[in-house]
Design a protein around this motif. Structure first.
Motif, mmCIF file in Angstrom:
data_model
loop_
_atom_site.group_PDB
_atom_site.id
_atom_site.type_symbol
_atom_site.label_atom_id
_atom_site.label_comp_id
_atom_site.label_asym_id
_atom_site.label_seq_id
_atom_site.Cartn_x
_atom_site.Cartn_y
_atom_site.Cartn_z
ATOM 1 N N TYR A 252 0.836 -1.202 0.000
ATOM 2 C CA TYR A 252 0.000 0.000 0.000
ATOM 3 C C TYR A 252 0.875 1.258 0.000
ATOM 4 N N LEU A 253 1.931 1.265 0.808
ATOM 5 C CA LEU A 253 2.820 2.427 0.869
ATOM 6 C C LEU A 253 3.519 2.668 -0.461
ATOM 7 N N GLN A 254 3.740 1.608 -1.213
ATOM 8 C CA GLN A 254 4.438 1.736 -2.497
ATOM 9 C C GLN A 254 3.523 2.132 -3.647
ATOM 10 N N THR A 255 2.223 1.937 -3.475
ATOM 11 C CA THR A 255 1.296 2.215 -4.577
ATOM 12 C C THR A 255 0.390 3.413 -4.326
ATOM 13 N N ARG A 256 0.220 3.784 -3.074
ATOM 14 C CA ARG A 256 -0.658 4.914 -2.742
ATOM 15 C C ARG A 256 0.101 6.234 -2.905
ATOM 16 N N HIS A 257 -0.514 7.190 -3.632
ATOM 17 C CA HIS A 257 0.091 8.504 -3.843
ATOM 18 C C HIS A 257 -0.783 9.588 -3.210
ATOM 19 N N PHE A 259 -0.620 14.011 -2.635
ATOM 20 C CA PHE A 259 0.083 15.270 -2.922
ATOM 21 C C PHE A 259 1.202 15.057 -3.950
ATOM 22 N N GLY A 260 0.918 14.158 -4.902
ATOM 23 C CA GLY A 260 1.863 13.945 -5.981
ATOM 24 C C GLY A 260 3.060 13.082 -5.641
ATOM 25 N N ARG A 261 3.035 12.449 -4.460
ATOM 26 C CA ARG A 261 4.175 11.617 -4.043
ATOM 27 C C ARG A 261 3.687 10.260 -3.553
ATOM 28 N N GLN A 262 4.534 9.267 -3.761
ATOM 29 C CA GLN A 262 4.288 7.960 -3.172
ATOM 30 C C GLN A 262 4.413 8.106 -1.650
ATOM 31 N N ILE A 263 3.382 7.685 -0.913
ATOM 32 C CA ILE A 263 3.417 7.962 0.530
ATOM 33 C C ILE A 263 4.539 7.205 1.229
ATOM 34 N N GLY A 264 4.980 6.102 0.630
ATOM 35 C CA GLY A 264 6.087 5.374 1.216
ATOM 36 C C GLY A 264 7.410 6.115 1.137
ATOM 37 N N SER A 265 7.468 7.207 0.371
ATOM 38 C CA SER A 265 8.706 7.976 0.268
ATOM 39 C C SER A 265 8.888 8.936 1.438
ATOM 40 N N TYR A 266 7.852 9.135 2.247
ATOM 41 C CA TYR A 266 7.973 10.029 3.403
ATOM 42 C C TYR A 266 8.817 9.352 4.478
ATOM 43 N N GLN A 267 9.775 10.101 5.011
ATOM 44 C CA GLN A 267 10.731 9.514 5.946
ATOM 45 C C GLN A 267 10.056 8.982 7.204
ATOM 46 N N SER A 268 9.067 9.682 7.721
ATOM 47 C CA SER A 268 8.405 9.233 8.953
ATOM 48 C C SER A 268 7.741 7.872 8.763
ATOM 49 N N LEU A 269 7.168 7.649 7.572
ATOM 50 C CA LEU A 269 6.530 6.361 7.300
ATOM 51 C C LEU A 269 7.576 5.270 7.074
ATOM 52 N N LYS A 270 8.709 5.647 6.505
ATOM 53 C CA LYS A 270 9.797 4.681 6.358
ATOM 54 C C LYS A 270 10.273 4.191 7.718
ATOM 55 N N HIS A 271 10.369 5.121 8.670
ATOM 56 C CA HIS A 271 10.800 4.740 10.020
ATOM 57 C C HIS A 271 9.802 3.786 10.667
ATOM 58 N N MET A 272 8.513 4.063 10.486
ATOM 59 C CA MET A 272 7.496 3.163 11.033
ATOM 60 C C MET A 272 7.591 1.782 10.395
ATOM 61 N N ALA A 273 7.794 1.754 9.082
ATOM 62 C CA ALA A 273 7.899 0.470 8.381
ATOM 63 C C ALA A 273 9.125 -0.305 8.846
ATOM 64 N N HIS A 327 -2.530 2.664 6.771
ATOM 65 C CA HIS A 327 -3.509 2.593 5.693
ATOM 66 C C HIS A 327 -4.475 3.783 5.719
ATOM 67 N N GLY A 328 -4.610 4.397 6.876
ATOM 68 C CA GLY A 328 -5.563 5.496 6.980
ATOM 69 C C GLY A 328 -6.986 5.001 7.092
ATOM 70 N N GLY A 329 -7.938 5.816 6.664
ATOM 71 C CA GLY A 329 -9.349 5.533 6.877
ATOM 72 C C GLY A 329 -9.826 4.244 6.250
ATOM 73 N N ILE A 330 -9.229 3.834 5.135
ATOM 74 C CA ILE A 330 -9.717 2.634 4.441
ATOM 75 C C ILE A 330 -9.589 1.391 5.314
ATOM 76 N N ALA A 331 -8.586 1.364 6.201
ATOM 77 C CA ALA A 331 -8.364 0.188 7.039
ATOM 78 C C ALA A 331 -9.427 0.029 8.116
ATOM 79 N N TYR A 332 -10.217 1.068 8.344
ATOM 80 C CA TYR A 332 -11.270 0.992 9.348
ATOM 81 C C TYR A 332 -12.574 0.458 8.770
ATOM 82 N N THR A 333 -12.585 0.185 7.485
ATOM 83 C CA THR A 333 -13.800 -0.334 6.856
ATOM 84 C C THR A 333 -13.858 -1.851 6.956
#
Length: 369
Positions: A252-257, A259-273, A327-333
């Motif tokens: 999901y982090l690699q495919t979800r974009h 603000f024009g960026r792959q969300i997995g490219s954000y450093q804070s999310l990389k640290h969590m991963a 995952h954000g809101g989608i994971a709560y469904t």
């Protein structure tokens, strides 16, 4: 000691993975959760046909004579696919304790039927507090003439609905003992209990004058051993499940974009991963190490089983919670699978003993080493 080669074990795991991919995908798991039994009877039969239900049973009784290492590898695959089944209650706990008995006739009757999938066991091994300790068991067994009779109650009974036999752990004048009782008899009353995992069927059992057969030759040490083997199996399920939800999250982090960026490219999310990956690898390492120690009869087996039990449970809890956050809101469904893994993880925090209990046992064993 198992004589199955590494190549044969790998082939079995690969075959099992293919079976689960075909018959225990997300849609099939959701369907199984809605059934009365909580699992797919056809998949159970397929597992029997592959010889998986007799993984721990001696070939003389129709099994394949595997050990904890093979069991652990198979249960990792089961965890990845959220397998719904009475496997641990039947093919791990019941099979192990029946095999430990010196009653050859009983072994001949039961073990073969377990291997073919014709006999499913419910396990009553704890009381209302759910501590999974000797002191918490409220069932009592005594002899009446030549027969054994069981009275009292048990909670968190695994897979009672649809079981052919009950494995009862009961207090006797000689200490804790294991007995087998036919499910189709008067004196047994079942009340369903709720669980976080919608695929797990739990019941409260009330026994009043229930006729049972004693597993002769089985003592408290054998019972502890069987429950520890169940803890290894569950730790393996946790290791498989936590790896699968981690992979889903990374994809999901690699495919979800955003603000024009792959969300997995954000450093804070990389640290969590990265932190999640440490938990994933730690859970698998602990489960596999405990299985190898079990097969080798190592002196520190209890220590390693306790480590695997709490490391796997805690990792599963933490990684599934972080996966939902990433995952954000989608994971709560309801439609997203993240909550299925989270629910399985929540159940694993107390089944066969709480994570805190296992941690205390682990620390105490280190202090006494």
């Amino acid at each position: 000691m198992s004589t199955i080669s590494t190549e044969e074990q790998t082939a079995m795991c690969e075959s099992f993975a293919r079976l689960l991919a075909e018959k225990s995908g997300e849609a099939q798991v959701r369907d199984a959760m809605e059934t009365e039994l909580g699992y797919d009877a056809a998949l159970w039969t397929s597992m029997a046909d592959m010889g998986l239900l007799g993984v721990l049973v001696d070939p003389a009784h129709g099994g394949i004579g595997g050990g904890a290492v093979l069991l652990e590898a198979l249960l990792e695959e089961a965890g990845k696919h959220l397998l719904c089944s009475p496997f641990i209650s039947t093919s791990v706990i019941a099979a192990n304790l029946v095999a430990a008995s010196d009653d050859d006739c009983l072994k001949e009757e039961i073990l073969g039927a377990i291997c073919t999938g014709e006999m499913i066991f419910a396990v009553a091994a704890t009381g209302d507090k759910g501590l999974w300790t000797t002191e918490d068991i409220d069932l009592r067994a005594e002899t009446v003439g030549d027969d054994w009779v069981v009275d009292g109650s048990a909670s968190f009974v695994l897979h009672a609905k649809g079981a052919h036999q009950f494995l009862l752990l009961a207090q006797t004048t000689d200490g804790l003992r294991a007995l087998v009782a036919d499910a189709e008899q008067d004196g047994m009353a079942l009340d369903p209990m709720q669980a976080n995992d919608p695929a797990l069927r739990l019941s409260r059992l009330q026994c009043s004058g229930v006729n049972a057969r004693l597993l002769t030759g089985v003592d408290e040490a054998d019972i502890d051993s069987a429950l520890n083997l169940a803890r290894i199996a569950q730790a393996a399920e946790h290791a498989g499940g936590v790896k699968r939800i981690f992979d889903i999250t990374i994809e999901y982090l690699q495919t979800r974009h955003q603000f024009g960026r792959q969300i997995g490219s954000y450093q804070s999310l990389k640290h969590m991963a990265a932190d999640m990956l440490v938990e994933v690898e730690s859970a698998a390492s602990a489960a596999r190490h405990a299985a190898r120690a079990w097969d080798a009869g190592a002196d520190d087996t209890q220590t390693l089983v306790s480590l695997a039990a709490f490391a796997g449970a805690d990792a599963y809890r933490d990684v599934t919670a972080q996966a939902i956050q990433l995952h954000g809101g989608i994971a709560y469904t309801w439609e997203h699978p993240a909550h299925l893994f989270w629910r399985r993880a929540r159940t694993g925090l107390w089944l066969f003993g709480s994570s805190d209990q296992h941690r205390e046992t682990y620390l105490a064993s280190l202090e006494n080493a």
